[in-house]
Design an enzyme around this catalytic site. Structure first.
Site, PDB file in Angstrom:
ATOM      1  N   ILE A   1     -24.938   3.409  -6.936  1.00  0.00           N
ATOM      2  CA  ILE A   1     -24.395   4.728  -6.599  1.00  0.00           C
ATOM      3  C   ILE A   1     -25.231   5.755  -7.348  1.00  0.00           C
ATOM      4  CG2 ILE A   1     -22.318   6.126  -6.352  1.00  0.00           C
ATOM      5  CD1 ILE A   1     -20.660   3.670  -6.983  1.00  0.00           C
TER       6      ILE A   1
ATOM      7  N   LEU B   1     -18.696   5.594 -14.525  1.00  0.00           N
ATOM      8  CA  LEU B   1     -20.107   5.615 -14.900  1.00  0.00           C
ATOM      9  C   LEU B   1     -20.563   7.056 -15.078  1.00  0.00           C
ATOM     10  CD1 LEU B   1     -19.527   3.168 -12.776  1.00  0.00           C
ATOM     11  CD2 LEU B   1     -22.007   2.955 -12.757  1.00  0.00           C
TER      12      LEU B   1
ATOM     13  N   GLY C   1     -23.721   9.346 -11.128  1.00  0.00           N
ATOM     14  CA  GLY C   1     -22.337   9.464 -11.588  1.00  0.00           C
ATOM     15  C   GLY C   1     -21.355   8.896 -10.581  1.00  0.00           C
ATOM     16  N   SER C   2     -20.440   8.034 -11.005  1.00  0.00           N
ATOM     17  CA  SER C   2     -19.593   7.365 -10.028  1.00  0.00           C
ATOM     18  C   SER C   2     -18.493   6.550 -10.701  1.00  0.00           C
ATOM     19  CB  SER C   2     -20.453   6.451  -9.149  1.00  0.00           C
ATOM     20  OG  SER C   2     -21.288   5.650  -9.964  1.00  0.00           O
ATOM     21  N   ARG C   3     -17.848   5.705  -9.886  1.00  0.00           N
ATOM     22  CA  ARG C   3     -16.768   4.859 -10.378  1.00  0.00           C
ATOM     23  C   ARG C   3     -16.741   3.575  -9.551  1.00  0.00           C
ATOM     24  NH1 ARG C   3     -10.496   6.921 -10.331  1.00  0.00           N
ATOM     25  NH2 ARG C   3      -9.509   4.932  -9.882  1.00  0.00           N
TER      26      ARG C   3
END
Length: 237
Positions: free
Chosen positions: A202, A117, A205-207
């Site tokens: 989250i 993301l 910015g993330s995964r």
């Protein structure tokens, strides 16, 4: 999303009410976790209203945060045995990997889809399948860039295990990133989540990694753009 037709005999709204309805239909709602990030710069804008650069900067910041924490309505597919993307973003990995040890899912690699993301994506997470939450485990860690392969192992993460009515276990892992330092998970053990239901977020910015049972057919492709709760990424066995 198309607006619903107005049934015959429905009273006509006032001009102000009609405008409010149009705005509500066009602007996605805000996730509650984003309220402090929007209200703070709005407060600065009010306090600094006599200084144009302060007012403009604060309003711009509030608008950016509102866009980041947007929570659009989604409609999951009505298909048996499918799993949907748990987040908006880009598919970074379609492979097999050993699930996080804290979930006690064994040491054999399982089918996995990883979604990265960016800061421009919707950052709420949604349940990829319908089922009961059997485990929720938070683990502290590093804050490497979420698009790195090692991020799933060493970064801070929150792992959730879902047990479907058909007896399948599906794990969803929220992984922190370089800018994402705060993971929000509202789901608790014993909760029942419908497919596509929002359960967390989250920040910045993330995964998100999803692990499926052996025999699952992965339908996602690396580089594909996903829409959380709507894009089908797997067919369960």
């Amino acid at each position: 999303m198309a607006r619903k037709p107005t049934p015959p005999g429905t009273p006509q709204p006032t001009s102000v009410g009609h405008i409010v309805d149009l705005v509500r239909g066009a602007v996605p709602p805000l996730h509650p976790a984003g309220l402090p990030f929007v209200l703070a710069p709005l407060g600065v804008a009010v306090l600094g209203r006599n200084r144009k650069w302060v007012r403009r900067g604060a309003l711009t910041s509030a608008a950016a945060c509102a866009a980041f924490f947007r929570h659009p309505h989604r409609v999951p597919p009505n298909r048996v045995g499918v799993a949907v993307a748990p987040a908006d973003g880009e598919v970074a990995l379609v492979d097999s990997a050993v699930p996080p040890s804290e979930l006690d899912m064994g040491t054999e690699p399982l089918p996995r889809v990883s979604i990265f993301l960016s800061v421009l994506d919707v950052h709420v997470q949604r349940s990829p399948v319908g089922g009961e939450v059997t485990k929720v485990v938070h683990r502290s860690g590093q804050f490497l860039s979420a698009d790195l392969a090692d991020a799933s192992e060493v970064n801070e993460r929150n792992s959730m295990l879902l047990h479907t009515a058909e007896g399948h276990d599906v794990a969803v892992i929220q992984i922190a990133g370089l800018l994402a330092r705060r993971i929000v998970c509202d789901a608790k053990v014993g909760d029942t989540l419908p497919i596509g239901d929002t359960y967390g977020l989250i920040r910045f910015g993330s995964r998100v990694d999803t692990y499926f049972p052996a025999g699952t057919t992965l339908l996602a492709e690396r580089g594909q753009r996903t829409i959380g709760a709507e894009t089908v990424i797997a067919q369960l066995p």
